[in-house]
Design a protein around this motif. Structure first.
Motif, mmCIF file in Angstrom:
data_model
loop_
_atom_site.group_PDB
_atom_site.id
_atom_site.type_symbol
_atom_site.label_atom_id
_atom_site.label_comp_id
_atom_site.label_asym_id
_atom_site.label_seq_id
_atom_site.Cartn_x
_atom_site.Cartn_y
_atom_site.Cartn_z
ATOM 1 N N GLU A 68 53.728 28.358 40.388
ATOM 2 C CA GLU A 68 53.545 29.734 39.601
ATOM 3 C C GLU A 68 52.106 29.257 39.339
ATOM 4 O O GLU A 68 51.136 30.542 39.319
ATOM 5 N N VAL A 69 51.821 28.445 38.632
ATOM 6 C CA VAL A 69 50.438 28.196 37.953
ATOM 7 C C VAL A 69 49.444 28.129 39.104
ATOM 8 O O VAL A 69 48.214 28.625 39.051
ATOM 9 N N ARG A 70 49.803 27.367 40.160
ATOM 10 C CA ARG A 70 48.744 27.306 41.328
ATOM 11 C C ARG A 70 48.637 28.615 41.838
ATOM 12 O O ARG A 70 47.210 29.078 42.347
ATOM 13 N N ALA A 71 49.530 29.320 42.184
ATOM 14 C CA ALA A 71 49.311 30.820 42.581
ATOM 15 C C ALA A 71 48.425 31.538 41.966
ATOM 16 O O ALA A 71 47.490 32.416 42.246
ATOM 17 N N ARG A 72 48.652 31.412 40.439
ATOM 18 C CA ARG A 72 47.732 32.101 39.587
ATOM 19 C C ARG A 72 46.214 31.564 39.618
ATOM 20 O O ARG A 72 45.104 32.466 39.784
ATOM 21 N N PHE A 73 45.801 30.408 39.827
ATOM 22 C CA PHE A 73 44.612 30.002 40.021
ATOM 23 C C PHE A 73 44.043 30.468 41.464
ATOM 24 O O PHE A 73 42.966 30.545 41.579
ATOM 25 N N GLU A 74 45.161 30.421 42.497
ATOM 26 C CA GLU A 74 44.537 30.916 43.968
ATOM 27 C C GLU A 74 44.104 32.404 44.124
ATOM 28 O O GLU A 74 43.390 32.708 44.681
ATOM 29 N N GLY A 75 44.584 33.087 42.951
ATOM 30 C CA GLY A 75 44.574 34.401 42.825
ATOM 31 C C GLY A 75 43.248 34.896 42.269
ATOM 32 O O GLY A 75 42.448 35.848 42.354
ATOM 33 N N ASP A 76 42.442 33.868 41.526
ATOM 34 C CA ASP A 76 41.232 33.964 40.659
ATOM 35 C C ASP A 76 40.111 34.105 41.618
ATOM 36 O O ASP A 76 40.012 33.611 42.496
#
Length: 102
Positions: free
Chosen positions: A94-102
């Protein structure tokens, strides 16, 4: 050199790591989490610091100092059965997905 000399000839210590740095948002969140664990008598601060020291000197010695708290906390919560590996992996995705979305 002594930090904090009075007068115009005061000298700032430069051989130590930067102590005035602003913590990253995850560090502030991590600190709040461990303070809550201590407040709720789940994992007191002294025990946490001893765990961080022990794991930091051995298992996590190669990790940056500022990440050892997070790693030691995850390690301890897994060991105590507070979270399980699947929960941790899901949160990490979940956290990685958030960072990749930035």
């Amino acid at each position: 050199m002594i930090l904090g000399l009075l007068g115009d000839d005061a000298v700032r210590e430069t051989s130590l790591p930067e102590l005035d740095r602003t913590p990253a948002p995850w560090e502030s969140s991590m600190q709040a989490t461990v303070e809550c664990l201590s407040w709720r008598n789940v994992w007191d601060n002294l025990e946490r610091r001893q765990t961080e020291d022990a794991l930091g000197e051995d298992i996590y010695r190669e990790f940056p100092v500022h990440t050892r708290s997070a790693i030691a906390t995850a390690h301890t919560l897994l060991d105590r059965g507070v979270i399980d590996p699947d929960e941790l992996q899901a949160k990490m995705r979940e956290v990685r997905a958030r960072f990749e979305g930035d």
